[in-house]
Write an enzyme that holds these catalytic residues in place. Structure first.
Site, PDB file in Angstrom:
ATOM      1  N   SER A 144       4.700 -10.941  22.397  1.00  0.00           N
ATOM      2  CA  SER A 144       3.502 -11.402  21.700  1.00  0.00           C
ATOM      3  C   SER A 144       3.919 -12.172  20.434  1.00  0.00           C
ATOM      4  O   SER A 144       4.668 -13.158  20.546  1.00  0.00           O
ATOM      5  CB  SER A 144       2.600 -10.203  21.398  1.00  0.00           C
ATOM      6  N   ASP A 288      -3.026 -11.033  31.739  1.00  0.00           N
ATOM      7  CA  ASP A 288      -2.610 -11.154  30.344  1.00  0.00           C
ATOM      8  C   ASP A 288      -3.688 -11.805  29.485  1.00  0.00           C
ATOM      9  O   ASP A 288      -4.526 -12.567  29.971  1.00  0.00           O
ATOM     10  CB  ASP A 288      -1.340 -12.020  30.293  1.00  0.00           C
ATOM     11  N   HIS A 315      -1.234  -7.883  28.890  1.00  0.00           N
ATOM     12  CA  HIS A 315      -0.432  -8.289  27.740  1.00  0.00           C
ATOM     13  C   HIS A 315       0.716  -7.301  27.484  1.00  0.00           C
ATOM     14  O   HIS A 315       1.770  -7.695  27.002  1.00  0.00           O
ATOM     15  CB  HIS A 315      -1.325  -8.396  26.505  1.00  0.00           C
TER      16      HIS A 315
END
Length: 339
Positions: A144, A288, A315
């Site tokens: 991320s 995601d 995610h």
């Protein structure tokens, strides 16, 4: 992601030629500085605002594969990665937990000028030097926001890298925002999306209704695809310990894209990816928050890139599609190690 205070057999194929230590050697810290502390270590870093310490913890021994983990957020913690302990030791991978400055076990200076990309890049470089990692062994994984940081680090310091992993992060925030608006948003019930957008337009982010809507319609669909009551303890602790000051300054108050005055709002490195020459793996999840097609495209832009798709993943695919995620991650590092 905001704090959720209200919630409380890997067999990598083709390992021939890659160094895999014995169980005894892997767990042996005898005669090293890590023996006394079990691998935990404070590292002093220099910043424009003085010296601070950041926390790291080493797990295992492998002279040719040493993986440094960059957590998300910004302002998240190493805790999200604790599930790596279920997979990497048995594969003989040495790895390092690390709380970035401002996060959890590390110093938390009260100076917003420190929360910018270039300073974080220099922090990672100082951590690398302190841990004595180099291009004979240094793999960097960013998840991320950590993926943004990993890309930025590679663009400046790739001469020190052996391999790069960009997990669940696109190379363009504007492209991410378009994906949220054009793909993720329409997947919600119309009335739910309208109410979320109205709360954001009113800048009413502390309204409990905001999370009431996002938890079932966004978090459990695209952040971690499990019922909230089944979310693993490390993920919950990470969310509880999120530094909201850093998060909001860089990511913004919205949970649905990077918006407002966030410092990352215009970040875009899509055109610079061909400049990263080290072997690079991008990882995306079918569900995601980030566009998996974009992450697959990213892999095609690197001179030595490859893509790992997690068909059940979101995610945090290292929780909701663990088998795919860790088999692919270990395979990549072992393949690079054999070269």
């Amino acid at each position: 992601m905001k704090s959720l205070l209200s919630i409380r057999q890997l067999s990598p194929s083709g390992n021939s030629g890659s160094h895999t230590p014995s169980v005894v050697d892997y767990h042996n810290y005898a005669g090293t500085e890590h023996e006394l502390s079990g691998g935990a270590r404070r590292i002093t870093i220099n910043t424009p605002k003085g010296e601070f310490f950041v926390w790291t913890k080493r797990v295992g021994n492998n002279p040719t594969i040493k993986l440094l983990l960059l957590h998300g957020g910004p302002g998240g913690t190493h805790e999200a990665f604790e599930c790596f302990h279920s997979f990497l030791p048995r594969a003989g991978i040495e790895y390092y937990y690390y709380d970035q400055l401002g996060s959890h076990y590390s110093d938390k200076p009260d100076d917003t000028s420190l929360w910018e990309i270039d300073r974080f890049v220099e922090e990672v470089e100082q951590v690398r030097q302190a841990l004595q990692l180099d291009n004979s062994n240094f793999y960097l994984l960013g998840h991320s926001w950590g993926g943004i940081l990993a890309m930025e680090y590679a663009l400046k310091y790739q001469q020190h890298l052996k391999g790069l992993i960009i997990s669940n992060m696109m190379s363009s925030v504007p492209a991410y925002n378009r994906y949220a608006d054009e793909v993720l948003g329409p997947q919600m019930p119309t009335e739910v999306l309208a109410e979320i957008k109205q709360i954001e337009a009113d800048n009413d982010f502390e309204n409990p209704r905001y999370m009431e809507l996002l938890l079932p319609h966004f978090y459990t669909q695209h952040a971690l695809r499990m019922p909230l009551e089944e979310w693993p303890d490390p993920a919950l602790r990470m969310l509880d310990h999120m530094n909201q000051t850093i998060y909001v300054q860089m990511q913004g108050p919205s949970e649905f894209g990077i918006r407002g005055n966030a410092s990352l709002l215009k970040w875009d490195r899509s055109k610079d990816l061909p400049g990263i020459a080290v072997p690079t793996l991008t990882i995306g999840g079918q569900h995601d928050t980030m566009d998996p097609k974009h992450m697959e495209w990213m892999a095609s832009q690197f001179p030595d890139g490859r893509y790992l798709h997690c068909p059940e993943g979101s995610h945090m695919a290292f929780y909701d599609d663990q088998k795919t995620y860790f088999e692919g991650l270990v395979r990549f590092m072992k393949e690079v190690d054999r070269v």
